[in-house]
Enzyme design. Structure first.
Site, mmCIF file in Angstrom:
data_model
loop_
_atom_site.group_PDB
_atom_site.id
_atom_site.type_symbol
_atom_site.label_atom_id
_atom_site.label_comp_id
_atom_site.label_asym_id
_atom_site.label_seq_id
_atom_site.Cartn_x
_atom_site.Cartn_y
_atom_site.Cartn_z
ATOM 1 N N ARG A 5 -4.424 8.819 18.092
ATOM 2 C CA ARG A 5 -4.660 8.567 16.657
ATOM 3 C C ARG A 5 -4.211 9.791 15.853
ATOM 4 O O ARG A 5 -3.745 9.686 14.732
ATOM 5 C CB ARG A 5 -6.138 8.244 16.401
ATOM 6 C CG ARG A 5 -6.481 8.176 14.917
ATOM 7 C CD ARG A 5 -7.781 7.458 14.591
ATOM 8 N NE ARG A 5 -8.842 7.639 15.536
ATOM 9 C CZ ARG A 5 -9.588 8.730 15.678
ATOM 10 N NH1 ARG A 5 -9.374 9.789 14.913
ATOM 11 N NH2 ARG A 5 -10.547 8.787 16.574
ATOM 12 N N ASP A 8 5.343 4.298 -5.766
ATOM 13 C CA ASP A 8 5.638 3.366 -4.677
ATOM 14 C C ASP A 8 7.133 3.065 -4.749
ATOM 15 O O ASP A 8 7.614 2.404 -5.666
ATOM 16 C CB ASP A 8 4.784 2.096 -4.847
ATOM 17 C CG ASP A 8 4.994 1.096 -3.707
ATOM 18 O OD1 ASP A 8 6.085 1.103 -3.104
ATOM 19 O OD2 ASP A 8 4.072 0.307 -3.447
HETATM 20 O O1 P1T Z 1 2.508 -5.467 3.287
HETATM 21 P P1 P1T Z 1 2.268 -3.983 3.382
HETATM 22 O O2 P1T Z 1 3.126 -3.295 4.375
HETATM 23 O O3 P1T Z 1 0.819 -3.661 3.526
HETATM 24 O O4 P1T Z 1 2.756 -3.363 1.980
HETATM 25 C C1 P1T Z 1 2.108 -3.594 0.777
HETATM 26 C C2 P1T Z 1 3.075 -3.384 -0.359
HETATM 27 C C3 P1T Z 1 3.055 -2.191 -1.059
HETATM 28 N N1 P1T Z 1 3.926 -1.939 -2.058
HETATM 29 C C4 P1T Z 1 4.864 -2.848 -2.405
HETATM 30 C C5 P1T Z 1 5.793 -2.543 -3.533
HETATM 31 C C6 P1T Z 1 4.946 -4.068 -1.726
HETATM 32 O O5 P1T Z 1 5.905 -4.927 -2.097
HETATM 33 C C7 P1T Z 1 4.030 -4.353 -0.679
HETATM 34 C C8 P1T Z 1 4.053 -5.645 0.057
HETATM 35 N N2 P1T Z 1 4.751 -6.658 -0.598
HETATM 36 C C9 P1T Z 1 4.917 -7.948 -0.153
HETATM 37 C C10 P1T Z 1 4.388 -8.407 0.986
HETATM 38 C C11 P1T Z 1 5.713 -8.825 -1.039
HETATM 39 O O6 P1T Z 1 6.146 -9.917 -0.612
HETATM 40 O O7 P1T Z 1 5.930 -8.436 -2.180
#
Ligand code: P1T
Length: 389
Positions: A53, A178
């Site tokens: 971890r 992001d």
């Molecule tokens: O799905 P995950 O790996 O947990 O990521 C979340 C996330 C975070 N930030 C952005 C900009 C994202 O687009 C996403 C996940 N988005 C999708 C699953 C989608 O279809 O938009």
């Protein structure tokens, strides 16, 4: 060439950073260290690896690779993009205030409002197109962090990262961007003043729709220590196999992003001419209200398109079902093209009033343009929207 397009060297870094040949055999690919623990010569006498971890060589290789691509001193990987987002919130404390863009991945809003608001964080939202002025209006003494996506998911609004970073730093507030939609190939927010970059690695970085993972990168040593603590204490780390798969994906990031963009630009222009289309939203089109900012801030326009269809939900649903190359599915950033309906899929968890105020109506669809032969993408959409009519 715009300033963030790091043509020279990006591909070399993507292929080599973190990918040291294995010392025992010279294997050119990093081994997948499927181990939970490491034998010690005696109590406390270890080789720098105690427990997976905390320490795993395959994960470390990935983290080094991702950090280099984002021009960061530190990289941390997580079990999902949402886990990476949560880790940023977990460095804050009850009573802290966060300012966030008003158009974010639906799961991010759900995490903010349904998990972290319950634990004492408060959230205010601003229109990212207002940039620094929008943030400035909402800053309070307890504001600790600004969270933005640029371009946003799914409305593809842009935020002037440099301007927001200036306001944040004036008030001693952290900025997290992001960068999932752009990837470090097209945009490197740390060079524009952001303190943390977040990724859903699930998307373009992995690139093949076979992994769920996330990442955080920073150049701030103190922040890195806080993130490292949360990563280990909370434990939402990716598996060695997922780490390996992402590391394989990033080797072709530059090549894939070039083709995603080429296809998306062509498809966006083509869509603007189709009778079944009301409006196309793509930062690479001169019709995009922030096309100038996109050209200045980004090294490219990416592979995501928003589109208003001339018709109702029934028509849109029938067309999405009729697609044969585009898959009707959530997610984005894989080599294959995806098409989806945010109001009933990725952003269904949002308040319907908020959704409507953002323009995410029943006739709004989102396309993640893959790297297939472009003529097949035109033909597929033409066929689908014709048979659905
Ligand atoms: O799905 P995950 O790996 O947990 O990521 C979340 C996330 C975070 N930030 C952005 C900009 C994202 O687009 C996403 C996940 N988005 C999708 C699953 C989608 O279809 O938009």
């Amino acid at each position: 060439m715009t300033k963030n397009r790091d043509y020279i060297g990006f591909g070399t870094k993507a292929i080599h950073a973190g990918n040291e040949p294995e010392v025992t055999t010279g294997a050119i690919m990093p081994p997948i260290f499927l181990t939970s623990t490491y034998i010690q010569d005696g109590p406390g006498a270890h080789k720098g690896f105690e427990y997976s971890r905390t320490h795993n060589p395959t994960r470390f290789a990935l983290e080094k690779n991702l950090a280099v691509l984002e021009r960061a001193a530190h990289g941390f990987s997580f079990a999902s993009g949402s886990a990476a987002t949560a880790a940023v919130m977990q460095i804050l404390s009850s009573g802290d205030h966060v300012i966030a863009g008003d158009d974010l991945y639906g799961g991010t809003v759900r995490l903010f409002e349904k998990v972290f608001a319950r634990q004492g964080l408060s959230f205010s939202y601003f229109d990212p197109t207002e940039g620094g002025a929008g943030v400035n209006k909402l800053i309070r003494p307890e504001t600790k962090l600004v969270w933005i996506e640029s371009p946003t998911n799914p409305m593809l609004k842009l935020c002037d990262i440099e301007a927001v970073a200036k306001v944040c730093h004036k008030h001693d507030v952290l900025l997290c961007v992001d960068n999932t939609f752009m990837t470090p190939y097209f945009q490197q927010p740390l060079t524009l003043g952001a303190d943390i970059v977040c990724h859903s690695v699930t998307k373009y970085l992995s690139g093949h729709s076979d992994v769920i993972a996330g990442a955080l990168m920073t150049n701030d040593d103190a922040l890195a220590e806080q993130i490292r603590f949360i990563q280990n204490a909370v434990g939402a780390v990716p598996s060695p196999i997922d780490s390996f798969l992402v590391l394989r994906g990033t080797k072709t990031l530059h090549v894939r992003m070039q083709r995603h963009e080429e296809n998306a630009q062509a498809l966006a222009q083509w869509l603007e001419e189709q009778s079944f289309v009301e409006q196309v939203i793509y930062p690479g089109l001169s019709s995009h209200p922030q096309h100038t900012l996109a050209s200045r801030q980004q090294g490219g326009f990416g592979g995501m398109i928003g589109c208003y269809i001339r018709g109702d939900l029934g028509y849109v649903s029938r067309a999405l079902k009729a697609c044969r190359v585009f898959a009707c599915a959530e997610s984005l950033g894989g080599v294959e093209s995806l098409i989806q309906h945010p109001a009933t899929m990725t952003h269904a968890s949002l308040d319907p009033i908020q959704r409507r105020s953002l323009g995410m109506g029943d006739n709004f669809i989102r396309l993640s343009v893959g790297i297939e032969f472009i003529d097949d993408l035109y033909a597929d959409l033409l066929h689908a929207f014709n048979v659905a009519a």
